[in-house]
Design a protein around this motif. Structure first.
Motif, PDB file in Angstrom:
ATOM      1  N   VAL A 321     -28.550   5.664 -10.589  1.00  0.00           N
ATOM      2  CA  VAL A 321     -28.308   6.335  -9.305  1.00  0.00           C
ATOM      3  C   VAL A 321     -27.941   7.807  -9.493  1.00  0.00           C
ATOM      4  O   VAL A 321     -27.267   8.402  -8.679  1.00  0.00           O
ATOM      5  N   VAL A 392     -27.360  -0.706  -8.323  1.00  0.00           N
ATOM      6  CA  VAL A 392     -27.065   0.232  -7.243  1.00  0.00           C
ATOM      7  C   VAL A 392     -25.736  -0.149  -6.598  1.00  0.00           C
ATOM      8  O   VAL A 392     -24.909   0.695  -6.296  1.00  0.00           O
ATOM      9  N   HIS A 393     -25.498  -1.451  -6.440  1.00  0.00           N
ATOM     10  CA  HIS A 393     -24.226  -1.890  -5.856  1.00  0.00           C
ATOM     11  C   HIS A 393     -23.069  -1.805  -6.861  1.00  0.00           C
ATOM     12  O   HIS A 393     -21.968  -1.389  -6.530  1.00  0.00           O
ATOM     13  N   ASP A 396     -20.448   2.025 -11.436  1.00  0.00           N
ATOM     14  CA  ASP A 396     -19.153   2.703 -11.291  1.00  0.00           C
ATOM     15  C   ASP A 396     -18.139   1.936 -10.441  1.00  0.00           C
ATOM     16  O   ASP A 396     -17.238   2.532  -9.848  1.00  0.00           O
ATOM     17  N   ASN A 460     -17.618  -6.739  -7.226  1.00  0.00           N
ATOM     18  CA  ASN A 460     -18.443  -7.297  -6.157  1.00  0.00           C
ATOM     19  C   ASN A 460     -17.953  -6.813  -4.793  1.00  0.00           C
ATOM     20  O   ASN A 460     -18.725  -6.509  -3.900  1.00  0.00           O
ATOM     21  N   TYR A 461     -16.644  -6.771  -4.685  1.00  0.00           N
ATOM     22  CA  TYR A 461     -15.992  -6.420  -3.424  1.00  0.00           C
ATOM     23  C   TYR A 461     -16.151  -4.928  -3.123  1.00  0.00           C
ATOM     24  O   TYR A 461     -15.926  -4.478  -2.012  1.00  0.00           O
ATOM     25  N   GLY A 462     -16.506  -4.142  -4.151  1.00  0.00           N
ATOM     26  CA  GLY A 462     -16.793  -2.732  -3.923  1.00  0.00           C
ATOM     27  C   GLY A 462     -15.711  -1.772  -4.342  1.00  0.00           C
ATOM     28  O   GLY A 462     -15.724  -0.615  -3.932  1.00  0.00           O
ATOM     29  N   PRO A 464     -14.277   0.970  -6.457  1.00  0.00           N
ATOM     30  CA  PRO A 464     -14.751   1.876  -7.498  1.00  0.00           C
ATOM     31  C   PRO A 464     -13.742   1.981  -8.644  1.00  0.00           C
ATOM     32  O   PRO A 464     -12.550   1.733  -8.467  1.00  0.00           O
ATOM     33  N   TYR A 467      -9.744   4.593  -9.676  1.00  0.00           N
ATOM     34  CA  TYR A 467      -9.073   4.821  -8.406  1.00  0.00           C
ATOM     35  C   TYR A 467      -7.574   4.718  -8.593  1.00  0.00           C
ATOM     36  O   TYR A 467      -7.071   3.699  -9.063  1.00  0.00           O
ATOM     37  N   ARG A 473      -7.261  -4.220   0.932  1.00  0.00           N
ATOM     38  CA  ARG A 473      -7.954  -5.493   0.735  1.00  0.00           C
ATOM     39  C   ARG A 473      -8.163  -5.822  -0.742  1.00  0.00           C
ATOM     40  O   ARG A 473      -8.421  -6.959  -1.096  1.00  0.00           O
TER      41      ARG A 473
ATOM     42  N   LEU B  11     -17.966 -10.974  -1.943  1.00  0.00           N
ATOM     43  CA  LEU B  11     -18.949  -9.983  -1.512  1.00  0.00           C
ATOM     44  C   LEU B  11     -18.551  -9.430  -0.151  1.00  0.00           C
ATOM     45  O   LEU B  11     -18.155 -10.192   0.734  1.00  0.00           O
ATOM     46  N   PRO B  12     -18.633  -8.119   0.011  1.00  0.00           N
ATOM     47  CA  PRO B  12     -18.324  -7.556   1.329  1.00  0.00           C
ATOM     48  C   PRO B  12     -19.425  -7.925   2.325  1.00  0.00           C
ATOM     49  O   PRO B  12     -20.469  -8.443   1.929  1.00  0.00           O
ATOM     50  N   PHE B  18     -31.331  -3.678   2.859  1.00  0.00           N
ATOM     51  CA  PHE B  18     -31.317  -3.712   1.397  1.00  0.00           C
ATOM     52  C   PHE B  18     -30.270  -4.706   0.884  1.00  0.00           C
ATOM     53  O   PHE B  18     -30.487  -5.391  -0.120  1.00  0.00           O
ATOM     54  N   TYR B 150     -21.133   5.923  -1.716  1.00  0.00           N
ATOM     55  CA  TYR B 150     -21.223   4.467  -1.881  1.00  0.00           C
ATOM     56  C   TYR B 150     -20.792   3.773  -0.597  1.00  0.00           C
ATOM     57  O   TYR B 150     -19.703   4.027  -0.083  1.00  0.00           O
ATOM     58  N   PRO B 152     -20.359  -0.048   0.304  1.00  0.00           N
ATOM     59  CA  PRO B 152     -20.475  -1.429  -0.174  1.00  0.00           C
ATOM     60  C   PRO B 152     -21.230  -2.341   0.802  1.00  0.00           C
ATOM     61  O   PRO B 152     -22.044  -3.154   0.375  1.00  0.00           O
ATOM     62  N   ARG B 155     -24.727  -1.915   0.263  1.00  0.00           N
ATOM     63  CA  ARG B 155     -25.101  -2.036  -1.147  1.00  0.00           C
ATOM     64  C   ARG B 155     -25.835  -0.791  -1.638  1.00  0.00           C
ATOM     65  O   ARG B 155     -26.677  -0.876  -2.524  1.00  0.00           O
ATOM     66  N   LYS B 157     -25.814   3.303  -3.107  1.00  0.00           N
ATOM     67  CA  LYS B 157     -24.999   4.273  -3.836  1.00  0.00           C
ATOM     68  C   LYS B 157     -25.935   5.351  -4.350  1.00  0.00           C
ATOM     69  O   LYS B 157     -27.056   5.067  -4.739  1.00  0.00           O
ATOM     70  N   GLN B 179     -17.038   1.277   5.385  1.00  0.00           N
ATOM     71  CA  GLN B 179     -16.368   2.260   4.539  1.00  0.00           C
ATOM     72  C   GLN B 179     -17.326   2.958   3.580  1.00  0.00           C
ATOM     73  O   GLN B 179     -18.237   2.358   3.028  1.00  0.00           O
ATOM     74  N   LEU B 181     -17.129   5.162   0.047  1.00  0.00           N
ATOM     75  CA  LEU B 181     -16.223   5.486  -1.056  1.00  0.00           C
ATOM     76  C   LEU B 181     -16.933   6.445  -2.002  1.00  0.00           C
ATOM     77  O   LEU B 181     -18.160   6.494  -2.040  1.00  0.00           O
ATOM     78  N   CYS B 182     -16.145   7.190  -2.766  1.00  0.00           N
ATOM     79  CA  CYS B 182     -16.733   8.015  -3.810  1.00  0.00           C
ATOM     80  C   CYS B 182     -16.575   7.265  -5.117  1.00  0.00           C
ATOM     81  O   CYS B 182     -15.478   6.845  -5.467  1.00  0.00           O
ATOM     82  N   THR B 183     -17.683   7.066  -5.849  1.00  0.00           N
ATOM     83  CA  THR B 183     -17.567   6.282  -7.083  1.00  0.00           C
ATOM     84  C   THR B 183     -17.773   7.105  -8.343  1.00  0.00           C
ATOM     85  O   THR B 183     -17.834   6.549  -9.421  1.00  0.00           O
TER      86      THR B 183
END
Lengths: 558, 348
Positions: A321, A392-393, A396, A460-462, A464, A467, A473, B11-12, B18, B150, B152, B155, B157, B179, B181-183
């Protein structure tokens, strides 16, 4: 074979009186007791011990910072430190663990100690270079640590530009320290390659080399080929920060992504610098404790070389990415799958080695079990993150953090601890307490899973990575992970206590407490200064050949 | 089933086309990984018991794999891995190839916020409004260091690179707030670089767009009153206006566009000004700040050097508030003009 000799060596030793040897040829530990005789030694075994002391110290430093990170992550907001301290903490943790612990740990300590023994050699090819490697490593380590303490570095261990050239923290000494450590890595690799090529005892053909030596050979090739790239990259980044070269700065016509290409060209193979020696250790451990010849010896040996080779062509999977072209992503993605296949070959062959074996469930074997799980799960999650659309998901996020801790740390630490226990009698001539060993192994393996499985879920939950604060959550999983980390730390504490105790009060182990047919057990434990007394031993059989000579239709090839 | 799987895998929620594709492969990959790890583990445990050592010096059989075994070892993982790759790459191509009729939004990452600009609409900070059921393409860049955009729930990024545009696209499936986020680690407040995507139904989105386009300064005030748009900056701007009053700025500077003793504040920000010595200067934060502290440094052509220094009279935060106040007094052209970015043709 003569049954009375079975408690000592089980290979073929040139005839000499073991009793005499102890008096005329003192072990390397007592051959000279002055400080100078240690600090200026060219004996590979003493150098290995000095490496061990420093590497354990750096591991402790990295571990303390890991715990600080986990405690900070207990609450969504600030817990025990501020954001800048946190950013410096994870940088220091990553730097120390990767450059000062994981990359040198197994090659520099155990490779140094047992490789010449396995080859029937008196020492490595260039003993003085070996000593120089240690001091170069220490010089780089202290320069980097000095930089991290005085001013602190907050870029993460990946030093991505343009952040690393913009930040006001002190980047230059840390990068220069890493640059110096690189020379140590190259020198050690070169030393091992030449040693394996030129110093094998009569009878040790390439396909009778112990698999640990094969793994070190593959590792050394990567070190020699890839380390110069990151060394030069560190110099360029330093120049970029101090003199504004502009190679990575778009304002000066540079390309910020170029840094990532150069960085991962080294750092992806570096992952295999960390895990290949572990694979080698495990091949030795599984054969010894199941008393079996290695199932698929050549497959394991070749797959090490395969990983070393393919490892150079997969770096782009860190950059799906980053604006890389879709075509490139496809190529890097499919090549990465090959690494997975090579690793799978090893895993199947290790399990195959146990088949029809005679398993003695000792501490190193417990670590082998943990290792098997970490390698399979960590390796397959690696394939998962190399799957372009899934990455992609996950890219990072904590999923990646969990994945690389599983494979790099899980596998490497399992192998490091297995080596430490497996070769402890070889190195010190003492035994450790088996019961405590198994208890600690249970803590470590459970603690490790409890620490990093929640992090897979966090990914999975997102959530990063890197942090300092996080949305609420994510808290429950972070608390679970910190709890696991405490178990892990407790396991290490137990090990530290009983190993130090064993060093002082442990029973004498005898030459070959595991009744192993690994070549390194053919010398005394601890070995005398020049490893073997009398003429060089010969090696008619492959390593780990446990077949009954009376019944066996002994194959003459491996 | 998938609800349960989502729960145990944490999983969110899935809110883009996608995301559906990613999650299907996700179940497959994670499932195979777990089954094989457990299978290898169980096989190993079984053998530890079955083949435990009975006498210390036990001899063992010499067992080596035959060719079919080795073939199996290589082919089984290879088939699975290539299958994952094939499915994953098909979806990845889908993700990297936006449809032709996308709705484009410019995204700029900067330490530590996300700025959004619609080619024919308003600008916004940290809140991105998009319509549901319509492909949206993001043209992403960065002003300083690397960031990564990003979402979530979608999915998706994509890294934000200085000096370069990258693109990502998505089609949101249902209205809601998701949301951002910056990853990519970007410094001190990396973890505070949060934003939101507000997905509106197509009608609501049109309504919102109209609302944003209506009225000039008044509309701006409305937009500021809407908490979704720049609330902290708005408060700073209001504070700056009060400060400017108490400090006497309005004795010389107007808010109406009329030049007085000094230049007007309206539309001043980001304007190219001609200086006495013939050079030009862009009125940015730095120039505004400098003019308050050292008014004689660069005199705009046609004005006299009569302004007193405010060095020592204004705190840092007060300076910033006045700067923000001046920035808020933008002319319609600056506020609503198309975003300046390289033309980016959709992939054919």
């Amino acid at each position: 074979m003569n049954p009375s000799s079975s408690t000592t060596a089980e290979g073929v030793l040139p005839a000499h009186d073991a009793h005499d040897a102890h008096h005329d040829h003192p072990s390397y530990l007592v051959d000279g007791t002055t400080i100078k005789s240690w600090l200026l030694t060219v004996d590979h075994k003493r150098i290995a011990i000095m490496y061990l002391v420093w590497i354990l110290l750096f591991f402790l430093v990295g571990g303390i910072f890991a715990m600080a990170i986990r405690i900070e992550m207990l609450t969504p907001g600030p817990t025990i430190m501020d954001a800048m301290t946190y950013n410096r903490t994870f940088t220091l943790h990553g730097m120390v663990m990767i450059f000062l612990f994981m990359i040198p740990a197994i090659p520099a300590v155990f490779g140094n100690f047992v490789l010449p023994l396995m080859l029937g050699a008196k020492d490595v090819a260039f003993p003085k270079l070996n000593l120089a490697s240690l001091y170069i490593y220490l010089a780089g380590a202290f320069l980097a640590l000095w930089g991290m303490i005085n001013g602190g570095l907050d870029t993460g261990w990946t030093f991505y530009t343009p952040y690393s050239t913009h930040t006001t923290t002190t980047v230059a000494p840390v990068l220069f320290g890493a640059f110096i450590i690189g020379f140590s890595s190259i020198a050690t690799g070169l030393n091992f390659i030449v040693t394996i090529h030129t110093m094998r005892a009569p009878g040790i053909t390439w396909f009778k080399l112990p698999l640990f030596a094969w793994a070190l050979y593959a590792t050394s090739c990567i070190q020699v080929l890839a380390t110069p790239v990151i060394g030069l990259l560190m110099v360029i980044v330093t120049g970029e920060q101090l003199f504004h070269f502009g190679l990575f700065d778009p304002a000066r016509g540079g390309d910020p992504v170029l840094f990532q290409h150069l960085f991962w060209f080294y750092s992806h193979p570096a992952v295999y610098i960390m895990v290949l020696p572990s694979f080698g250790v495990m091949s030795e451990v599984v054969a010894t404790y199941s008393r079996k010849n290695i199932f698929g010896y050549r497959a394991i040996a070749y797959s090490s070389l395969g990983i070393a080779f393919v490892g150079f062509f997969v770096w782009g999977h860190h950059m799906f990415v980053s604006g890389q072209s879709t075509f490139d992503a496809g190529v890097f993605g499919v090549l990465t799958m090959l690494v997975g296949v090579f690793t799978a070959i090893k895993v199947f062959n290790w399990v195959g080695t146990v088949y029809k074996g005679a398993v003695d469930f000792k501490t190193p074997f417990a670590y082998f079990c943990g290792f098997l799980f970490f390698t399979v799960f960590g390796g397959m999650t690696g394939i998962a993150v190399a799957t372009t659309s899934l990455d992609v998901h996950w890219h990072d996020t904590y999923f990646v953090v969990a994945h690389f801790h599983f494979i790099m740390v899980g596998a490497t630490v399992m192998a490091f601890l297995a080596s430490l226990h497996y070769w402890f009698p070889k190195m010190f001539g003492k035994t450790y307490h088996e019961g405590w060993g198994l208890v600690a192994a249970a803590f470590i393996i459970l603690g490790f899973n409890a620490t990093f499985i929640p992090q897979f879920l966090l990914g999975n939950y997102g959530m990063p990575r890197r942090y300092f604060e996080y949305p609420e959550r994510y808290q429950a999983l972070n608390v679970a992970s910190t709890a696991g980390a405490s178990l892990l730390a407790f396991g290490f504490l137990i090990i530290a206590i009983y190993l130090v105790y064993s060093l002082a009060y442990g029973r004498a182990s005898g030459q070959n407490p595991w009744r192993s047919k690994g070549y390194e057990w053919l010398s005394a434990s601890p070995p005398p200064t020049h490893n073997f007394v009398g003429p060089q031993p010969t090696y008619p059989e492959e390593p780990h050949f446990y077949v009954d000579p009376k019944k066996a239709e002994v194959p003459d090839v491996v | 089933m998938s609800n349960f799987a989502d729960k145990i895998l944490f999983l969110p929620e899935r809110a883009s086309t996608f995301a559906e594709k990613v999650d299907q492969l996700h179940y497959f990959v994670v499932g195979v990984t777990m089954v094989s790890s457990i299978a290898v583990g169980l096989a190993a445990i079984f053998m530890f018991f079955r083949y435990r050592r009975r006498v210390p010096n036990q001899h063992t059989e010499y067992v080596v794999p035959n060719l079919p075994t080795e073939f199996l070892f290589v082919s089984v993982p290879l088939v699975f891995f290539l299958l994952w790759f094939a499915i994953g790459f098909r979806d990845f191509v889908f993700y990297t190839t936006p449809p032709k009729d996308t709705y484009d939004v410019y995204v700029m990452g900067k330490q530590w916020m996300w700025k959004f600009a619609y080619p024919e609409g308003p600008n916004g900070v940290n809140v991105l409004h998009v319509p549901a059921g319509r492909p949206v393409r993001l043209l992403i860049t960065s002003r300083d260091v690397l960031h990564s955009f990003y979402v979530p729930a979608f999915r998706i990024k994509m890294d934000a690179l200085p000096g370069r545009y990258t693109q990502a696209w998505f089609e949101a499936t249902k209205p809601g707030t998701y949301q951002v986020l910056c990853t990519e680690y970007c410094g001190l407040s990396h973890s505070k670089m949060l934003a939101e995507v507000v997905v509106l139904s197509p009608e609501d989105f049109e309504e919102w767009l109209k609302e944003q386009k209506r009225g000039r300064l008044a509309g701006r005030q409305d937009a500021l009153a809407d908490t979704s748009l720049v609330p902290p900056v708005a408060r700073m701007a209001e504070q700056g206006q009060r400060l400017a009053g108490t400090q006497g700025c309005f004795k010389c500077h107007t808010m109406t566009g009329e030049p007085h003793i000094g230049p007007t504040f309206l539309g001043m920000y980001n304007r190219e000004e001609k200086l006495e010595d013939g050079k030009t200067i862009r009125v940015d934060e730095a120039y505004i700040t400098q003019s308050m502290m050292d008014p004689g440094a660069h005199i705009v052509s046609g004005y006299k050097n009569v302004m007193p220094t405010f060095q020592g009279k204004l705190q840092g935060a007060e300076t910033a508030a006045i700067v923000e106040f001046i920035k808020s007094l933008r002319t319609p052209n600056v506020r609503e003009g198309a975003s300046q970015g390289p033309a980016y043709e959709p992939i054919q």
